[in-house]
Design a protein around this motif. Structure first.
Motif, PDB file in Angstrom:
ATOM      1  N   VAL A  57       0.696  -1.109   0.104  1.00  0.00           N
ATOM      2  CA  VAL A  57      -0.122   0.004   0.127  1.00  0.00           C
ATOM      3  C   VAL A  57       0.979   1.247  -0.048  1.00  0.00           C
ATOM      4  CG1 VAL A  57      -2.148  -1.079   0.943  1.00  0.00           C
ATOM      5  CG2 VAL A  57      -0.331  -0.154   2.581  1.00  0.00           C
ATOM      6  N   MET A  70       0.796   4.529  -2.974  1.00  0.00           N
ATOM      7  CA  MET A  70       0.477   5.886  -2.316  1.00  0.00           C
ATOM      8  C   MET A  70       1.667   6.810  -2.583  1.00  0.00           C
ATOM      9  SD  MET A  70      -1.088   4.670   1.367  1.00  0.00           S
ATOM     10  CE  MET A  70      -1.767   6.187   1.872  1.00  0.00           C
ATOM     11  N   VAL A  75     -10.054   3.969   1.682  1.00  0.00           N
ATOM     12  CA  VAL A  75      -9.553   2.626   1.762  1.00  0.00           C
ATOM     13  C   VAL A  75     -10.387   1.503   1.479  1.00  0.00           C
ATOM     14  CG1 VAL A  75      -8.158   0.903   3.301  1.00  0.00           C
ATOM     15  CG2 VAL A  75      -7.678   3.381   3.213  1.00  0.00           C
ATOM     16  N   ALA A 103      -3.090   0.240   5.501  1.00  0.00           N
ATOM     17  CA  ALA A 103      -3.202   1.427   4.547  1.00  0.00           C
ATOM     18  C   ALA A 103      -3.920   2.711   5.312  1.00  0.00           C
ATOM     19  CB  ALA A 103      -4.158   1.260   3.115  1.00  0.00           C
ATOM     20  N   TYR A 160      -8.355  10.139  -3.897  1.00  0.00           N
ATOM     21  CA  TYR A 160      -8.047   8.736  -4.334  1.00  0.00           C
ATOM     22  C   TYR A 160      -8.590   7.485  -3.486  1.00  0.00           C
ATOM     23  CZ  TYR A 160      -4.155  12.095  -2.847  1.00  0.00           C
ATOM     24  OH  TYR A 160      -3.563  13.162  -2.365  1.00  0.00           O
ATOM     25  N   ILE A 177      -7.604   3.476  -2.264  1.00  0.00           N
ATOM     26  CA  ILE A 177      -6.919   2.032  -2.557  1.00  0.00           C
ATOM     27  C   ILE A 177      -7.894   1.112  -2.433  1.00  0.00           C
ATOM     28  CG2 ILE A 177      -5.200   0.742  -1.345  1.00  0.00           C
ATOM     29  CD1 ILE A 177      -3.346   2.618  -1.694  1.00  0.00           C
ATOM     30  N   THR A 232      -8.225  -2.837  -1.965  1.00  0.00           N
ATOM     31  CA  THR A 232      -7.419  -3.680  -1.346  1.00  0.00           C
ATOM     32  C   THR A 232      -8.270  -5.180  -1.518  1.00  0.00           C
ATOM     33  OG1 THR A 232      -8.517  -3.935   0.828  1.00  0.00           O
ATOM     34  CG2 THR A 232      -6.618  -2.306   0.323  1.00  0.00           C
TER      35      THR A 232
END
Lengths: 359, 361
Positions: free
Chosen positions: A171, A175, A189, A199, A250, A252, A254
């Protein structure tokens, strides 16, 4: 005729391996190469159980070569160093992550991106340069080229720090690469497991506002009160998702199950970035119109290079970031794998190798 | 009661409009607003036919308001300017592209990204500040706030320059934004139509090596000999695609039909970028493994802001880049639309408004 795993190298080794696609692990005798001039031999203390280990032992990705000794979140102590080794000395605490070799000559290697080298060798289930198979950290010792060994910061606990060697870098790297580090910006996240919980911690350390996006409402209390997330969004709640449209810089992602991307893309602002680090088995459906109309992007990322992994460890040490773990004995690994398949862990199992791996 | 199109504004105007989802265009009398203090009024000389016009006249995106005058690649000569207009004077050669209004107060507008403003007003088929519907460039005059008008340099031919106002900026902006404009880079262009052929020209002018990726082998000669592409790849030929694996820094994908992404992602180098400027209606399949294994990305882009549109026009003028066009009279427009649907055009129709659009009144 190929030698048996026990005989192919001079240093005796012992670990637990999966022998077939049932994925069940059991004791396994094998061997490690002699400590070469550039090598470091490490007595393994702890090894994190990554979800990739589960995929591999069950051959879910279709490329497992049995017997497989998984484990690529390894922390241990140096016991031997080759004569050309400069970075480490006996007794030092070190880590080994997802890769143990690469070509060292290509553009990616030259740019400290060994993880993208076409000849990159995984810590387990790959072929070494000498043609033998690599075996991972569910074992007592490992021998690694010093270039691929990380110095493990003294103030990072070796058990709770072990998962950083895969989950952490997985992660941290995107980033940094995708510029998701500007204080005050808003990071989503998606998924709160091994990757997701790290994260959240790293995102907060970068000064970001962090929202956890999850299908499980019962994770909210943990996310906010223990992990420090600023807010929690239940992705199966249409009204809440609608209210959060166009709010994130943004995300992420997972999540490794197949899941819809359209709702996540709608959460992004203009120029927003959805970075996927989970590995679903099948392709995902990607709506193009919202990407075009909002100049948004979907990007991938796969662990990180050695230099960046070291940078990540030092960053985590500085900010007191470790994984939340459940320490287990080697003998409990099969039960742990079953629980991992049901995401029944907060948030990483770590095997207490040194204290529980006995022949 | 709402006024009729002919009466809602003071200045008579004439154009061709679609009246229903058949998409057939026919003569249409309407009116334009008086030249406001910040407005530029110009006599339209040429207007490009964009594939979006075809989608809109047939209401394929579900947002069309009839009667609809399409056209957002509009060029002409200024006939009147408002009292506060600073950048233009009567006689100037100017153009208007896809937008004629925005909020001017959001972050996007502040960053010269009016195209991403949530209140952006399209050149046609949209509600203007005064509540009336905007009409596009298949008409004799245009009135636009000067902010949304670009100057056409003298050395850029008006007819072949018109398509740059949409097709040009649509490919220029992502080449710059995604950093695919550095000399020596290798960029693929998928689809050789209105967008694709201009993308080849811009990329070459930026010093980039260009490979055209197409399903039609018969476009190869054109691509290499006429447009200046460095190579040509037939996307259905497995051997060619395999041989080109991992060779491209970026790909500009202009195709709006459904098509597979996996082979395109495979063509990218590590850290390569696949940029979508065509917009397929239905989602595409995104293979995740290859994206991760090479730290690749897939991004979108939609036209460009006004500052960048002017920059693009100036760049085109400097490098003698124009579209390859087929000039048609206005009464050919329905036939042109039929041919466009079959991609039977090299590579943009441009309506000779100045010489052929005459009101019967």
């Amino acid at each position: 005729m190929a030698k048996s795993p026990e005989e192919e190298h001079p240093q005796k080794a012992f670990g637990w391996a999966a022998k077939d696609s049932s994925g069940l692990l059991s004791p396994f005798h094998f061997s490690r190469r002699e400590t070469g001039d550039g090598d470091v031999t490490i007595k393994i203390l702890y090894c994190g159980v990554c979800h990739s280990d589960l995929h591999n032992v069950k051959n879910e990705w279709g490329f497992t070569m049995y017997p497989v000794v998984p484990g690529h979140e390894i922390v241990g102590t140096v016991t031997k160093t080759g004569k050309n080794v400069k970075k480490f000395k006996v007794g030092e605490q070190v880590g080994v992550g997802v890769l143990v070799d690469s070509c060292k000559r290509c553009e990616s290697c030259q740019q400290d991106l060994e993880n993208y080298c076409p000849q990159m060798i995984f810590t387990y289930n790959s072929f070494s340069q000498d043609g033998t198979k690599t075996y991972g950290g569910y074992s007592d010792i490992v021998v690694v080229d010093e270039h691929y060994v990380l110095r493990f910061p003294e103030n990072l606990p070796p058990d709770a720090g072990a998962p950083l060697l895969c989950a952490g870098i997985t992660v941290y790297s995107p980033m940094k690469y995708y510029g998701m580090t500007e204080p005050g910006k808003h990071l989503g996240v998606a998924g709160l497991g091994g990757l997701g919980h790290v994260a959240v911690k790293i995102g907060k350390a970068f000064g970001l506002k962090v929202t956890v996006i999850s299908t499980s409402p019962k994770k909210e209390d943990e996310a906010i009160n223990r992990l420090g997330a600023d807010s929690f969004l239940v992705s199966s709640d249409p009204a809440k998702m609608k209210a959060a449209i166009n709010t994130m810089d943004y995300i992420i992602d997972t999540v490794s199950a197949v899941h819809p991307l359209a709702p996540l893309i709608s959460l992004l602002k203009l120029n927003g970035k959805l970075i996927t680090v989970g590995l679903p088995e099948k392709p995902l459906e990607l709506p193009i119109f919202p990407l075009v109309l909002g100049r948004k992007l979907v990007g991938g990322s796969d662990v990180g290079g050695i230099k960046e992994t070291q940078e990540m460890l030092d960053f985590c040490a500085k900010h007191g970031i470790t994984a939340d773990i459940e320490l287990i004995k080697m003998g409990d690994i099969n039960t742990a794998m079953e629980r991992l398949a049901k995401s029944d862990v907060k948030y990483r199992f770590v095997i207490d190798v040194a204290n529980s791996l006995s022949q | 009661m709402a006024k009729s199109p002919e009466l809602e504004h003071p200045n008579k105007s004439f154009g061709w409009a679609a009246r229903d989802t058949s998409g057939l265009l026919s003569p249409f009398n309407f009116s334009r607003r008086a030249t406001g203090e910040k407005d530029v009024t110009f006599k339209v000389l040429f207007c490009g036919i964009c594939h979006s016009d075809l989608h809109m006249v047939k209401n394929e995106w579900g947002s069309s308001i009839y009667p609809l005058i399409p056209g957002h690649e509009i060029v002409g000569v200024v006939t009147e300017v408002g009292s506060k207009v600073q950048k233009f004077k009567v006689g100037d050669k100017v153009g208007v592209g896809c937008m004629v209004g925005a909020c001017h107060s959001c972050d996007n507008c502040d960053n010269h990204l009016e195209n991403y403003c949530p209140k952006m007003i399209l050149t046609y088929g949209a509600k203007y500040y005064d509540g009336t519907i905007t009409y596009g460039g298949y008409s004799d005059t245009m009135v636009s706030d000067e902010h949304f008008v670009v100057r056409i340099p003298d050395n850029l031919p008006l007819d072949a320059g018109a398509p740059l106002l949409c097709a040009g900026i649509t490919v220029y902006s992502p080449l710059r934004f995604y950093g695919l404009d550095k000399p020596g880079m290798h960029v693929g262009v998928v689809g050789l139509g209105g967008l694709g052929h201009v993308a080849v020209k811009f990329a070459k002018a930026m010093g980039v090596t260009v490979t055209v990726i197409s399903t039609s082998p018969n476009k190869k000669k054109e691509a290499l000999e006429h447009l200046g592409a460095d190579s040509f790849l037939v996307s259905k030929d497995q051997d060619q695609v395999q041989a080109a694996q991992g060779t491209m820094d970026g790909i500009i994908d202009t195709v709006s039909a459904q098509h597979p992404l996996l082979p395109l992602i495979g063509l990218l180098k590590t850290q390569g970028k696949l940029v979508m400027v065509g917009a397929p209606e239905k989602p595409l399949e995104l293979p995740v493994f290859p994206l991760l294994m090479g730290r690749k990305l897939l991004g979108g882009s939609c036209i460009g802001g006004m500052k960048e549109t002017q920059e693009m026009i100036d760049f085109a003028a400097k490098h003698n880049i124009t579209a390859d066009i087929e000039v048609i009279p206005i009464d050919y427009v329905n036939t042109a639309m039929e041919r466009l649907l079959k991609t039977d055009v090299r590579y943009r129709f441009v309506i000779d408004i100045g010489n052929t659009l005459k009101s019967s009144n």
